[in-house]
Design a protein around this motif. Structure first.
Motif, PDB file in Angstrom:
ATOM      1  N   VAL A 135       0.850  -1.198   0.000  1.00  0.00           N
ATOM      2  CA  VAL A 135       0.000   0.000   0.000  1.00  0.00           C
ATOM      3  C   VAL A 135       0.882   1.244   0.000  1.00  0.00           C
ATOM      4  N   ILE A 136       0.573   2.180  -0.896  1.00  0.00           N
ATOM      5  CA  ILE A 136       1.271   3.462  -0.986  1.00  0.00           C
ATOM      6  C   ILE A 136       0.222   4.573  -0.929  1.00  0.00           C
ATOM      7  N   ASP A 137       0.410   5.478  -0.003  1.00  0.00           N
ATOM      8  CA  ASP A 137      -0.470   6.647   0.100  1.00  0.00           C
ATOM      9  C   ASP A 137       0.139   7.793  -0.698  1.00  0.00           C
ATOM     10  N   TYR A 138      -0.693   8.420  -1.513  1.00  0.00           N
ATOM     11  CA  TYR A 138      -0.208   9.477  -2.392  1.00  0.00           C
ATOM     12  C   TYR A 138      -1.260  10.585  -2.450  1.00  0.00           C
ATOM     13  N   THR A 139      -0.797  11.812  -2.427  1.00  0.00           N
ATOM     14  CA  THR A 139      -1.687  12.974  -2.522  1.00  0.00           C
ATOM     15  C   THR A 139      -1.581  13.571  -3.918  1.00  0.00           C
ATOM     16  N   ILE A 140      -2.717  13.618  -4.590  1.00  0.00           N
ATOM     17  CA  ILE A 140      -2.779  14.206  -5.931  1.00  0.00           C
ATOM     18  C   ILE A 140      -2.866  15.727  -5.777  1.00  0.00           C
ATOM     19  N   ARG A 141      -1.797  16.405  -6.087  1.00  0.00           N
ATOM     20  CA  ARG A 141      -1.715  17.849  -5.927  1.00  0.00           C
ATOM     21  C   ARG A 141      -2.103  18.544  -7.224  1.00  0.00           C
ATOM     22  N   LEU A 142      -2.962  19.528  -7.083  1.00  0.00           N
ATOM     23  CA  LEU A 142      -3.454  20.257  -8.252  1.00  0.00           C
ATOM     24  C   LEU A 142      -2.935  21.688  -8.304  1.00  0.00           C
ATOM     25  N   ASP A 143      -1.928  21.989  -7.472  1.00  0.00           N
ATOM     26  CA  ASP A 143      -1.407  23.354  -7.469  1.00  0.00           C
ATOM     27  C   ASP A 143      -0.200  23.525  -8.382  1.00  0.00           C
ATOM     28  N   GLN A 144       0.170  22.478  -9.092  1.00  0.00           N
ATOM     29  CA  GLN A 144       1.256  22.578 -10.053  1.00  0.00           C
ATOM     30  C   GLN A 144       0.945  21.672 -11.246  1.00  0.00           C
ATOM     31  N   GLU A 145       1.574  21.981 -12.368  1.00  0.00           N
ATOM     32  CA  GLU A 145       1.214  21.280 -13.595  1.00  0.00           C
ATOM     33  C   GLU A 145       1.597  19.809 -13.566  1.00  0.00           C
ATOM     34  N   SER A 146       2.698  19.448 -12.940  1.00  0.00           N
ATOM     35  CA  SER A 146       3.145  18.060 -12.946  1.00  0.00           C
ATOM     36  C   SER A 146       3.976  17.784 -11.705  1.00  0.00           C
ATOM     37  N   THR A 147       3.900  16.528 -11.238  1.00  0.00           N
ATOM     38  CA  THR A 147       4.733  16.082 -10.109  1.00  0.00           C
ATOM     39  C   THR A 147       5.658  14.951 -10.548  1.00  0.00           C
ATOM     40  N   GLN A 148       5.970  14.862 -11.815  1.00  0.00           N
ATOM     41  CA  GLN A 148       6.820  13.784 -12.314  1.00  0.00           C
ATOM     42  C   GLN A 148       8.196  13.862 -11.676  1.00  0.00           C
ATOM     43  N   ALA A 149       8.731  12.651 -11.404  1.00  0.00           N
ATOM     44  CA  ALA A 149      10.075  12.477 -10.826  1.00  0.00           C
ATOM     45  C   ALA A 149      10.168  13.000  -9.399  1.00  0.00           C
ATOM     46  N   GLU A 150       9.036  13.184  -8.719  1.00  0.00           N
ATOM     47  CA  GLU A 150       9.077  13.651  -7.333  1.00  0.00           C
ATOM     48  C   GLU A 150       8.856  12.526  -6.341  1.00  0.00           C
ATOM     49  N   PHE A 151       8.093  11.496  -6.730  1.00  0.00           N
ATOM     50  CA  PHE A 151       7.776  10.420  -5.805  1.00  0.00           C
ATOM     51  C   PHE A 151       8.142   9.086  -6.447  1.00  0.00           C
ATOM     52  N   ALA A 152       9.026   8.311  -5.770  1.00  0.00           N
ATOM     53  CA  ALA A 152       9.472   6.997  -6.250  1.00  0.00           C
ATOM     54  C   ALA A 152       9.514   6.044  -5.059  1.00  0.00           C
ATOM     55  N   TYR A 153       9.129   4.811  -5.292  1.00  0.00           N
ATOM     56  CA  TYR A 153       9.077   3.796  -4.238  1.00  0.00           C
ATOM     57  C   TYR A 153       9.697   2.516  -4.781  1.00  0.00           C
TER      58      TYR A 153
END
Length: 460
Positions: A330-348
């Motif tokens: 299980v991975i908890d993740y928050t979908i943030r809408l205050d920026q265009e992209s969150t790529q390469a910010e969260f890795a597990y």
């Protein structure tokens, strides 16, 4: 005066003649000449078909002849010949080494097959990347608003896209290779739970990707990413559950079954059965009179539904409910809408089992196991022929050695032996010494046939 003879009845024997014994082989009559048949020109396709049939018969006959060829099978030098050849001991030692090598190679092949059957796995790190992008959010469309317009609605709906992707670390397989595993192939299913009100977003807050579909439907194609698009303009908390795909399938053990198997938490179905059998043998729970029955102790009663005695066939049935699905990652993740992209910010990183690279090598070894068998059979045939030639040379050597030691006695004994063989060949036919001395006697057809039958009977 000629005597009348009925057709099909043999003529009477002349006086003083002795009829041949019925035990003698009947001489084959020469075949009658074929009848002359008027030849008729056949069509071309009929001639071609007849040629194909004849070729097929010839090929079948050649295969039959090849099948019944008697090949020498003896590969060991007899002890009588080995005593005469000084280097024959080296050949015997070579044969012993060859037999040991054959036994070792056969054992290694069984080990390879057993290894492939159990599965050659190794653990690697799978890095999962989770990101999201946003589309037409209010802060993105503010530049497109007309301050002089009365209606500020520009007809756009804010939305976002959640992307889940990943790759194996230390995997040098090219991206376009057919042997590279896709990201979704590592999971049985991926479930995403979105934490948002159902009344505001009735389009569904639970999204599930399954590797297996309903019966009769085509399986889901394997991809390198899973994308989910939803409407919304506020941040969303997501709970992502990954259910690993294992081969062979692994299960989580219930507490009673884990207690019996020494505290193990995960096992395959085959490992569970083998573990239960080891437990039964180590605790002497097999019924001494009825070997198919198990006498349960306190630990087994908790697994086998409180039964005191069960059969081996029921063991798998009662152990089935104690094999539970593995706990998801299980991975908890928050979908943030205050920026265009969150790529390469969260890795597990998670641990997965993959096939060992040695598995393909082992399969190639088994596939090419018999590539040199034709060469080995050819060498064995040469060895068998050489052994037969040694035996023939030994017989010749014994013949000439005995004749050189005492020629007169040997020749008399040899002539007597040949005379007895000749009497056996002739059977009940009178043996005239004067006739035997003539060369034409040995060219008779019945004598040749009798010698052929005698030689064939001595080979069996």
């Amino acid at each position: 005066m000629s005597q009348y003879v009925r057709p099909g009845v043999p003529p009477p024997l002349p006086a003083g003649s002795i009829p041949r014994s019925s035990s003698r082989p009947h001489r084959k009559q020469p075949p009658l000449p074929p009848k002359q048949v008027q030849q008729v020109a056949a069509p071309h396709h009929a001639q071609v078909q007849a040629q194909h049939v004849q070729a097929a018969h010839a090929q079948a006959q050649a295969q039959m002849d090849k099948r019944y060829i008697r090949r020498p099978v003896e590969k060991n030098i007899p002890s009588k010949i080995e005593a005469l050849i000084p280097d024959a001991k080296l050949y015997r030692e070579l044969r012993e080494v060859e037999q040991n090598m054959d036994a070792t190679i056969s054992r290694k092949r069984l080990d390879i097959e057993d290894t492939l059957a159990k599965g050659t796995k190794e653990r690697k790190k799978l890095r999962i990347f989770i990101s999201n992008t946003v589309i037409d959010q209010p802060w993105q469309t503010v530049d497109r608003l007309d301050e002089n317009a009365f209606d500020f609605d520009i007809g756009t709906i804010p939305s976002w896209i959640l992307r889940i992707e990943g790759k194996l670390l230390d995997d040098n397989t090219p991206i376009d290779s057919a042997h590279r595993r896709k990201f979704t192939s590592f999971f049985q299913s991926i479930a995403i739970e979105l934490d948002r009100p159902k009344d505001l977003y009735p389009d569904g807050n639970i999204v599930v990707w399954n590797q297996q579909t309903n019966p009769g439907l085509q399986p889901q194609p394997m991809t390198d990413s899973v994308d989910i698009k939803r409407k919304g303009d506020t941040d969303v908390n997501a709970r992502i559950s990954f259910y690993l795909a294992t081969s062979p399938e692994r299960f989580k053990l219930s507490p009673p079954l884990s207690n019996v198997l020494g505290g193990l938490k995960e096992q395959t179905r085959q490992e569970v059965v083998m573990g239960l059998w080891q437990y039964i043998k180590s605790h002497n729970l097999q019924d001494p009179d009825e070997k198919r029955t198990i006498n349960c102790d306190d630990a087994l009663r908790q697994v086998f539904n409180n039964h005191d005695r069960i059969s081996f066939a029921q063991m798998i049935e009662y152990a089935g409910p104690h094999l539970l699905p593995l706990d998801p990652i299980v991975i908890d993740y928050t979908i943030r809408l205050d920026q265009e992209s969150t790529q390469a910010e969260f890795a597990y990183d998670i641990d997965v089992e993959v096939d060992s690279p040695q598995r393909q090598n082992l399969q190639n070894v088994l596939a090419n196991w018999h590539t040199n068998q034709d060469e080995i059979h050819a060498l064995d045939d040469q060895i068998g022929v050489a052994i037969q030639e040694l035996l023939t040379s030994k017989l010749r050597r014994d013949f000439f050695t005995q004749m050189a030691h005492d020629p007169a006695r040997f020749i008399n004994r040899w002539i007597g032996s040949q005379s007895r063989d000749l009497e056996i060949v002739l059977g009940d036919r009178d043996l005239q010494s004067e006739e035997v001395r003539r060369a034409g006697f040995y060219g008779a057809e019945d004598l040749t046939e009798s010698i052929f039958l005698l030689l064939n009977s001595s080979r069996k």
